[in-house]
Write a protein that holds these residues in place. Structure first.
Motif, PDB file in Angstrom:
ATOM      1  N   GLY A 105      75.680  28.552  71.372  1.00 50.55           N
ATOM      2  CA  GLY A 105      74.756  27.419  71.368  1.00 50.55           C
ATOM      3  C   GLY A 105      73.473  27.739  70.650  1.00 50.55           C
ATOM      4  N   PHE A 106      72.911  28.921  70.898  1.00 53.52           N
ATOM      5  CA  PHE A 106      71.661  29.298  70.236  1.00 53.52           C
ATOM      6  C   PHE A 106      71.897  29.572  68.760  1.00 53.52           C
ATOM      7  CE2 PHE A 106      68.091  32.094  69.152  1.00 53.52           C
ATOM      8  CZ  PHE A 106      67.030  31.358  69.672  1.00 53.52           C
ATOM      9  N   ALA A 107      72.995  30.253  68.440  1.00 47.91           N
ATOM     10  CA  ALA A 107      73.309  30.532  67.037  1.00 47.91           C
ATOM     11  C   ALA A 107      73.467  29.244  66.247  1.00 47.91           C
ATOM     12  CB  ALA A 107      74.585  31.368  66.941  1.00 47.91           C
ATOM     13  N   ASP A 108      74.122  28.265  66.852  1.00 47.27           N
ATOM     14  CA  ASP A 108      74.335  26.994  66.168  1.00 47.27           C
ATOM     15  C   ASP A 108      73.022  26.262  65.961  1.00 47.27           C
ATOM     16  OD1 ASP A 108      76.062  24.797  65.156  1.00 47.27           O
ATOM     17  OD2 ASP A 108      75.306  23.749  66.924  1.00 47.27           O
ATOM     18  N   ARG A 109      72.179  26.249  66.977  1.00 50.26           N
ATOM     19  CA  ARG A 109      70.917  25.524  66.845  1.00 50.26           C
ATOM     20  C   ARG A 109      69.969  26.177  65.850  1.00 50.26           C
ATOM     21  NH1 ARG A 109      67.175  24.009  71.976  1.00 50.26           N
ATOM     22  NH2 ARG A 109      66.288  26.099  71.669  1.00 50.26           N
ATOM     23  N   GLU A 110      69.962  27.490  65.819  1.00 49.01           N
ATOM     24  CA  GLU A 110      69.016  28.184  64.952  1.00 49.01           C
ATOM     25  C   GLU A 110      69.513  28.316  63.510  1.00 49.01           C
ATOM     26  OE1 GLU A 110      65.832  29.437  65.958  1.00 49.01           O
ATOM     27  OE2 GLU A 110      66.376  27.993  67.510  1.00 49.01           O
ATOM     28  N   ARG A 111      70.825  28.568  63.330  1.00 49.32           N
ATOM     29  CA  ARG A 111      71.323  28.863  61.983  1.00 49.32           C
ATOM     30  C   ARG A 111      72.610  28.145  61.632  1.00 49.32           C
ATOM     31  NH1 ARG A 111      69.465  33.437  64.143  1.00 49.32           N
ATOM     32  NH2 ARG A 111      71.495  34.006  65.003  1.00 49.32           N
ATOM     33  N   GLY A 112      73.091  27.288  62.523  1.00 48.48           N
ATOM     34  CA  GLY A 112      74.350  26.611  62.255  1.00 48.48           C
ATOM     35  C   GLY A 112      75.525  27.566  62.218  1.00 48.48           C
ATOM     36  N   SER A 113      75.471  28.616  63.047  1.00 44.35           N
ATOM     37  CA  SER A 113      76.540  29.608  63.061  1.00 44.35           C
ATOM     38  C   SER A 113      77.049  29.779  64.484  1.00 44.35           C
ATOM     39  CB  SER A 113      76.034  30.942  62.488  1.00 44.35           C
ATOM     40  OG  SER A 113      75.010  31.490  63.297  1.00 44.35           O
ATOM     41  N   SER A 114      77.720  30.883  64.741  1.00 41.90           N
ATOM     42  CA  SER A 114      78.222  31.232  66.064  1.00 41.90           C
ATOM     43  C   SER A 114      77.980  32.713  66.277  1.00 41.90           C
ATOM     44  CB  SER A 114      79.715  30.925  66.168  1.00 41.90           C
ATOM     45  OG  SER A 114      80.452  31.791  65.308  1.00 41.90           O
ATOM     46  N   THR A 115      78.171  33.175  67.505  1.00 45.60           N
ATOM     47  CA  THR A 115      78.019  34.608  67.758  1.00 45.60           C
ATOM     48  C   THR A 115      78.999  35.411  66.911  1.00 45.60           C
ATOM     49  OG1 THR A 115      77.274  34.195  70.026  1.00 45.60           O
ATOM     50  CG2 THR A 115      78.088  36.400  69.530  1.00 45.60           C
ATOM     51  N   GLY A 116      80.241  34.937  66.811  1.00 41.57           N
ATOM     52  CA  GLY A 116      81.228  35.629  65.989  1.00 41.57           C
ATOM     53  C   GLY A 116      80.817  35.716  64.533  1.00 41.57           C
ATOM     54  N   GLN A 117      80.288  34.623  64.006  1.00 38.83           N
ATOM     55  CA  GLN A 117      79.824  34.629  62.611  1.00 38.83           C
ATOM     56  C   GLN A 117      78.617  35.551  62.438  1.00 38.83           C
ATOM     57  OE1 GLN A 117      79.433  30.307  62.437  1.00 38.83           O
ATOM     58  NE2 GLN A 117      80.961  30.242  60.795  1.00 38.83           N
ATOM     59  N   ASP A 118      77.718  35.552  63.425  1.00 39.41           N
ATOM     60  CA  ASP A 118      76.573  36.464  63.363  1.00 39.41           C
ATOM     61  C   ASP A 118      77.038  37.918  63.348  1.00 39.41           C
ATOM     62  OD1 ASP A 118      74.849  34.338  63.378  1.00 39.41           O
ATOM     63  OD2 ASP A 118      73.965  34.764  65.341  1.00 39.41           O
ATOM     64  N   LEU A 119      78.043  38.230  64.167  1.00 40.32           N
ATOM     65  CA  LEU A 119      78.565  39.592  64.207  1.00 40.32           C
ATOM     66  C   LEU A 119      79.214  39.990  62.883  1.00 40.32           C
ATOM     67  CD1 LEU A 119      80.031  39.591  67.818  1.00 40.32           C
ATOM     68  CD2 LEU A 119      78.285  41.176  66.968  1.00 40.32           C
ATOM     69  N   ALA A 120      79.922  39.066  62.272  1.00 41.53           N
ATOM     70  CA  ALA A 120      80.537  39.352  60.976  1.00 41.53           C
ATOM     71  C   ALA A 120      79.464  39.577  59.913  1.00 41.53           C
ATOM     72  CB  ALA A 120      81.464  38.208  60.574  1.00 41.53           C
ATOM     73  N   ARG A 121      78.427  38.764  59.954  1.00 44.94           N
ATOM     74  CA  ARG A 121      77.324  38.922  58.992  1.00 44.94           C
ATOM     75  C   ARG A 121      76.642  40.268  59.211  1.00 44.94           C
ATOM     76  NH1 ARG A 121      71.992  37.356  59.704  1.00 44.94           N
ATOM     77  NH2 ARG A 121      72.614  36.328  61.635  1.00 44.94           N
ATOM     78  N   TRP A 122      76.406  40.638  60.473  1.00 42.57           N
ATOM     79  CA  TRP A 122      75.811  41.938  60.778  1.00 42.57           C
ATOM     80  C   TRP A 122      76.664  43.075  60.216  1.00 42.57           C
ATOM     81  CZ3 TRP A 122      72.826  45.810  61.755  1.00 42.57           C
ATOM     82  CH2 TRP A 122      73.337  46.964  62.343  1.00 42.57           C
ATOM     83  N   ALA A 123      77.962  43.023  60.457  1.00 39.26           N
ATOM     84  CA  ALA A 123      78.838  44.100  59.997  1.00 39.26           C
ATOM     85  C   ALA A 123      78.775  44.249  58.481  1.00 39.26           C
ATOM     86  CB  ALA A 123      80.276  43.838  60.457  1.00 39.26           C
ATOM     87  N   ASP A 124      78.751  43.124  57.781  1.00 38.57           N
ATOM     88  CA  ASP A 124      78.686  43.166  56.320  1.00 38.57           C
ATOM     89  C   ASP A 124      77.364  43.757  55.844  1.00 38.57           C
ATOM     90  OD1 ASP A 124      79.477  42.339  53.528  1.00 38.57           O
ATOM     91  OD2 ASP A 124      77.704  41.060  53.787  1.00 38.57           O
ATOM     92  N   LEU A 125      76.252  43.304  56.433  1.00 39.57           N
ATOM     93  CA  LEU A 125      74.933  43.789  56.011  1.00 39.57           C
ATOM     94  C   LEU A 125      74.749  45.250  56.386  1.00 39.57           C
ATOM     95  CD1 LEU A 125      72.752  40.667  56.878  1.00 39.57           C
ATOM     96  CD2 LEU A 125      73.479  41.443  54.619  1.00 39.57           C
ATOM     97  N   ALA A 126      75.244  45.653  57.560  1.00 41.64           N
ATOM     98  CA  ALA A 126      75.125  47.050  57.957  1.00 41.64           C
ATOM     99  C   ALA A 126      75.895  47.951  57.000  1.00 41.64           C
ATOM    100  CB  ALA A 126      75.630  47.233  59.386  1.00 41.64           C
ATOM    101  N   ALA A 127      77.087  47.527  56.613  1.00 39.11           N
ATOM    102  CA  ALA A 127      77.882  48.326  55.670  1.00 39.11           C
ATOM    103  C   ALA A 127      77.152  48.481  54.344  1.00 39.11           C
ATOM    104  CB  ALA A 127      79.247  47.676  55.466  1.00 39.11           C
ATOM    105  N   ARG A 128      76.554  47.405  53.872  1.00 37.44           N
ATOM    106  CA  ARG A 128      75.802  47.473  52.611  1.00 37.44           C
ATOM    107  C   ARG A 128      74.594  48.383  52.751  1.00 37.44           C
ATOM    108  NH1 ARG A 128      75.380  41.485  50.005  1.00 37.44           N
ATOM    109  NH2 ARG A 128      73.993  42.709  48.676  1.00 37.44           N
ATOM    110  N   ALA A 129      73.896  48.283  53.891  1.00 36.98           N
ATOM    111  CA  ALA A 129      72.707  49.119  54.100  1.00 36.98           C
ATOM    112  C   ALA A 129      73.086  50.592  54.177  1.00 36.98           C
ATOM    113  CB  ALA A 129      71.982  48.686  55.376  1.00 36.98           C
ATOM    114  N   HIS A 130      74.218  50.890  54.763  1.00 35.24           N
ATOM    115  CA  HIS A 130      74.664  52.281  54.878  1.00 35.24           C
ATOM    116  C   HIS A 130      74.994  52.888  53.518  1.00 35.24           C
ATOM    117  CE1 HIS A 130      74.504  52.763  59.141  1.00 35.24           C
ATOM    118  NE2 HIS A 130      75.379  51.812  59.405  1.00 35.24           N
ATOM    119  N   ARG A 131      75.173  52.057  52.513  1.00 28.59           N
ATOM    120  CA  ARG A 131      75.448  52.569  51.169  1.00 28.59           C
ATOM    121  C   ARG A 131      74.159  52.808  50.398  1.00 28.59           C
ATOM    122  NH1 ARG A 131      79.784  48.662  51.564  1.00 28.59           N
ATOM    123  NH2 ARG A 131      78.603  47.128  50.357  1.00 28.59           N
ATOM    124  N   GLY A 132      73.128  53.263  51.071  1.00 33.92           N
ATOM    125  CA  GLY A 132      71.899  53.644  50.384  1.00 33.92           C
ATOM    126  C   GLY A 132      70.745  52.696  50.554  1.00 33.92           C
ATOM    127  N   GLY A 133      70.849  51.723  51.453  1.00 31.07           N
ATOM    128  CA  GLY A 133      69.763  50.788  51.669  1.00 31.07           C
ATOM    129  C   GLY A 133      68.885  51.198  52.841  1.00 31.07           C
TER     130      GLY A 133
END
Length: 294
Positions: A105-133
């Motif tokens: 509910g909060f994810a949808d109201r704030e960003r139009g997403s879901s907890t699952g989508q937020d977790l997927a976005r986190w995993a992607d960004l964390a992987a990119r950051a671990h490659r030298g970011g």
């Protein structure tokens, strides 16, 4: 005097220049944002969230370009996507913070997403950051209660933390976004999160909406969290939900911890003066109390 059973020190992370100011109705120009960070450094803060790369504005780059670079000082920024991560890295940010909402509910109201989508976005960004970011940090929003869905169980938040831990966070931040938590809840949530994400440092972010923020912060500290967020002047909250309190005030937290015999490295009087200075620029009295006693 150091009291028996009380940890000797705690790290305080200043979030006012970013999370605090972004929720204020009065816009603060880049030069004043830079001065706020410089004042925070002068008061002893060494880990400061300075920007949010969540829009097309180039102000975060202008602020970061003007900030002093010193040994032992780390600048943090909020990022929402890969573009924000790339911009933060190019601007010289040391750590990036990615928010994962604990409820759909909060994810949808704030960003139009879901907890699952937020977790997927986190995993992607964390992987990119671990490659030298920059070092990737994940914040679990509404971990202590949600304004959309109400109560949030410790078990659910711990499961979110487990999935965050799979991507190798430098730190997990438990955020009481709605200011709904109480000390017993802090104890339980920290216990469960540590079980599901062993070895990951935990930081806490408390709002003072219901006057429980400082009690929660003291409890988290006594439970051994790695760091606590605070905001000079106690600014923040939500511009669209005026009843929501700001993040606990850095100067008031410094006074509390110093009185407990804890080393913070912070000058509470300097912080209080900065809170007063900031209130003048926001054209309102800030929530922090210490400056009113000086």
């Amino acid at each position: 005097m150091q009291q028996a059973g009380v940890p000797a020190r705690i790290e305080v992370v200043e979030v006012g220049p970013s999370d605090g100011l972004r929720h204020e109705r009065t816009a603060i120009a880049a030069p004043d944002r830079v001065e706020l960070v410089e004042r925070a450094l002068a008061a002893g803060l060494r880990r400061i969230e300075v920007a949010a790369f969540d829009a097309d504005s180039r102000e975060p780059e202008r602020v970061l370009a003007a900030l002093p670079r010193r040994d032992g000082v780390r600048y943090l920024a909020l990022v929402l996507d890969g573009t924000g991560l790339d911009r933060a890295a190019a601007a010289g940010v040391d750590e990036v913070n990615v928010v994962v909402a604990a409820t759909d509910g909060f994810a949808d109201r704030e960003r139009g997403s879901s907890t699952g989508q937020d977790l997927a976005r986190w995993a992607d960004l964390a992987a990119r950051a671990h490659r030298g970011g920059p070092r990737p940090v994940a914040t679990i929003a509404v971990a202590f209660g949600c304004p959309v869905e109400g109560e949030v169980s410790a078990e659910h938040v711990a499961e979110v933390a487990r999935r965050i831990a799979d991507a190798g966070p430098a730190e997990i931040v438990l955020a009481d976004t709605a200011g709904a938590g109480v000390p017993t809840q802090v104890v339980r949530l920290l216990e469960r999160v540590r079980e599901e994400a062993p070895g990951v440092p935990v930081r806490c972010h408390f709002h003072n909406t219901r006057n429980t923020g400082y009690a929660n912060a003291a409890t988290a500290f006594l439970e051994g969290v790695a760091a606590l967020d605070a905001s000079i002047g106690g600014i923040g909250g939500s511009a669209t939900r005026p009843g929501f309190g700001g993040t606990i005030a850095t100067e008031d937290l410094a006074y509390l911890l110093t009185g407990m015999g804890v080393h913070t490295g912070l000058d509470a009087d300097e912080l209080a003066a900065t809170g007063t200075w900031l209130g003048e620029r926001l054209h309102r009295e800030v929530p922090a109390m210490l400056g009113r006693t000086r």
